[in-house]
Scaffold this motif. Sequence first.
Motif, PDB file in Angstrom:
ATOM      1  N   ALA A   1       0.878  -1.177   0.000  1.00  0.00           N
ATOM      2  CA  ALA A   1       0.000   0.000   0.000  1.00  0.00           C
ATOM      3  C   ALA A   1       0.903   1.210   0.000  1.00  0.00           C
ATOM      4  O   ALA A   1       1.554   1.527   0.989  1.00  0.00           O
ATOM      5  CB  ALA A   1      -0.869  -0.021   1.257  1.00  0.00           C
ATOM      6  N   ASN A   2       0.985   1.895  -1.114  1.00  0.00           N
ATOM      7  CA  ASN A   2       1.961   2.954  -1.296  1.00  0.00           C
ATOM      8  C   ASN A   2       1.262   4.298  -1.267  1.00  0.00           C
ATOM      9  O   ASN A   2       0.681   4.716  -2.239  1.00  0.00           O
ATOM     10  CB  ASN A   2       2.667   2.743  -2.637  1.00  0.00           C
ATOM     11  CG  ASN A   2       3.869   3.625  -2.767  1.00  0.00           C
ATOM     12  OD1 ASN A   2       4.077   4.507  -1.959  1.00  0.00           O
ATOM     13  ND2 ASN A   2       4.664   3.395  -3.787  1.00  0.00           N
ATOM     14  N   GLN A   3       1.298   4.962  -0.077  1.00  0.00           N
ATOM     15  CA  GLN A   3       0.640   6.259   0.033  1.00  0.00           C
ATOM     16  C   GLN A   3       1.694   7.346  -0.037  1.00  0.00           C
ATOM     17  O   GLN A   3       2.580   7.422   0.787  1.00  0.00           O
ATOM     18  CB  GLN A   3      -0.091   6.367   1.375  1.00  0.00           C
ATOM     19  CG  GLN A   3      -1.199   5.365   1.531  1.00  0.00           C
ATOM     20  CD  GLN A   3      -1.993   5.617   2.790  1.00  0.00           C
ATOM     21  OE1 GLN A   3      -2.074   6.735   3.258  1.00  0.00           O
ATOM     22  NE2 GLN A   3      -2.555   4.573   3.351  1.00  0.00           N
ATOM     23  N   LEU A   4       1.581   8.188  -1.032  1.00  0.00           N
ATOM     24  CA  LEU A   4       2.523   9.282  -1.169  1.00  0.00           C
ATOM     25  C   LEU A   4       1.759  10.577  -1.295  1.00  0.00           C
ATOM     26  O   LEU A   4       0.753  10.644  -1.975  1.00  0.00           O
ATOM     27  CB  LEU A   4       3.376   9.100  -2.434  1.00  0.00           C
ATOM     28  CG  LEU A   4       4.339   7.922  -2.456  1.00  0.00           C
ATOM     29  CD1 LEU A   4       5.008   7.830  -3.815  1.00  0.00           C
ATOM     30  CD2 LEU A   4       5.373   8.050  -1.374  1.00  0.00           C
ATOM     31  N   SER A   5       2.211  11.604  -0.622  1.00  0.00           N
ATOM     32  CA  SER A   5       1.596  12.904  -0.838  1.00  0.00           C
ATOM     33  C   SER A   5       2.221  13.528  -2.055  1.00  0.00           C
ATOM     34  O   SER A   5       3.413  13.420  -2.286  1.00  0.00           O
ATOM     35  CB  SER A   5       1.849  13.812   0.372  1.00  0.00           C
ATOM     36  OG  SER A   5       1.075  13.374   1.440  1.00  0.00           O
ATOM     37  N   LEU A   6       1.434  14.197  -2.816  1.00  0.00           N
ATOM     38  CA  LEU A   6       1.947  14.855  -3.994  1.00  0.00           C
ATOM     39  C   LEU A   6       2.968  15.903  -3.581  1.00  0.00           C
ATOM     40  O   LEU A   6       2.807  16.592  -2.586  1.00  0.00           O
ATOM     41  CB  LEU A   6       0.811  15.545  -4.752  1.00  0.00           C
ATOM     42  CG  LEU A   6      -0.236  14.594  -5.324  1.00  0.00           C
ATOM     43  CD1 LEU A   6      -1.348  15.386  -5.946  1.00  0.00           C
ATOM     44  CD2 LEU A   6       0.373  13.663  -6.343  1.00  0.00           C
ATOM     45  N   GLY A   7       4.012  16.027  -4.346  1.00  0.00           N
ATOM     46  CA  GLY A   7       5.004  17.057  -4.085  1.00  0.00           C
ATOM     47  C   GLY A   7       6.230  16.532  -3.370  1.00  0.00           C
ATOM     48  O   GLY A   7       7.248  17.200  -3.304  1.00  0.00           O
TER      49      GLY A   7
END
Lengths: 101, 365
Positions: free
Chosen positions: B358-364
């Motif tokens: 589960a790869n959660q990344l915030s944009l930026g």
Amino acid sequence: MKQINLALEFSEYPAGRYRSDGKYSGQAFREDFLVPALRSGEKVAVNLDGAMGYGSSFLEEAFGGLVRDEGFSAQQVLDNLQIISGDDPSLIEEITEYLKQ
Amino acid sequence: MKKLPDDYLFRQRVIRRKREKRRRIKEKNVDPSFTSPLLGSRRVVAPEYIALGKKHVHEETCNFIDEIRHAAISGERVRVDFSKTKGVYSCGTLLLLSEIDRLKRIYGDSFHFSCSYPSNEKVEKVFQQIGLLKLLGKDHRMEITPDDKDVFYWRYSTGNVVDLQIADQMFKGIRDQLPIGYRRIVRGVEEAVTNVVHHAYELPRGDRLDRFPAAREKRWWVFAEIVDGWLHVVICDLGIGIPRSLPTTWSEAVVDIVSAKWVQRRRDIALTERAFKVGKTRTGLKNRGKGLKDIRQAASRLGGRLWLTTNSVQLRYDFAKNKDAEPAASYFKQSIMGTLIQWSVPLGGADKVNASEANQLSLGI
């Protein structure tokens, strides 16, 4: 934080750019889901998992259109929108590219 | 004086026509399959292989489909003879199905087409599975089970909007056998469908049917099948083709003239290749034209093959060894009058996206 599960709340087959293309277009998702959520003042998390696939036309219109057509700046969107994509992490980079174009 | 029967003159005309026909056949070796509409149906013989690819097979398939279309336009009753057909392949079969489906939508109850059951059992099962026999008014009589591996997983769908929910049954029918990474194929199909709706029907097709509303529908047809460990997905439209949908700018035209590409076949091949390489689009807008790259990547990232046939041009990409492979190009005398895209990917060896991460990344970041 406002959560949007695209596959469950919008469509398992999001496709197309404009409303004239079909019911589950990028324009429809942007206008009916993203814009109201972002304008509510809360941070927004969009979960892309579970759909059968995302074409670039849909993604560009849904997310790139926030900057191009809805008056948001790229930085505003980057600060307030979180993309969750376990099925295909490359979508996050792709969406970022559309926002910055 | 004996009174002549009322239909004497009519019968004499029929006898005279039959005599003339026999004479013509004898003298000029005229195809005996043709029969005047006044006397019965016209028999149109399907080729041994309904396929596109090799030159003679491509031409036979296109000639066969042209004959069907012309017969429909002439208002003739037609009986399609499949007795000689030994093999059917995705592209040719989808093209045939699309043309017949379109003619049926145009002519409705005036569509007087029928067919013979194919002599080849596998061909009959395929036609039954994809609904072609029903379109031609024939009942289904074969039982198709999962043991019919070459047939059972053929799936077919059609629509005229960008909504793959229409094809949900088709995708779900094969979904369980596909790892999540194979959804790239769905992405490619989505983009192909979007292109059809946006560009393929911008101008009249030019087949004398454009005056009918059903002929102007932005319709697409799609197949999916799993055969021998390969997934094949084919999408067809009966529009104007990619070269006609991409007007060249003046500066590009000058380059083409200087580099001696200003010959129809080379121009069409060059335009089609360019569209796939750099995302050239009819609109010329900066945020457009990305879909064709999606179509290509659906095969390249899965180590598969991509065949594109558009009007008379055919490009064949083989990404098994090289993700940046250049296409082999052909130009056929016969145009298919539309566009066919086929993705073929091996189910065994491509990379799979690990769905458990589960790869959660915030944009930026």
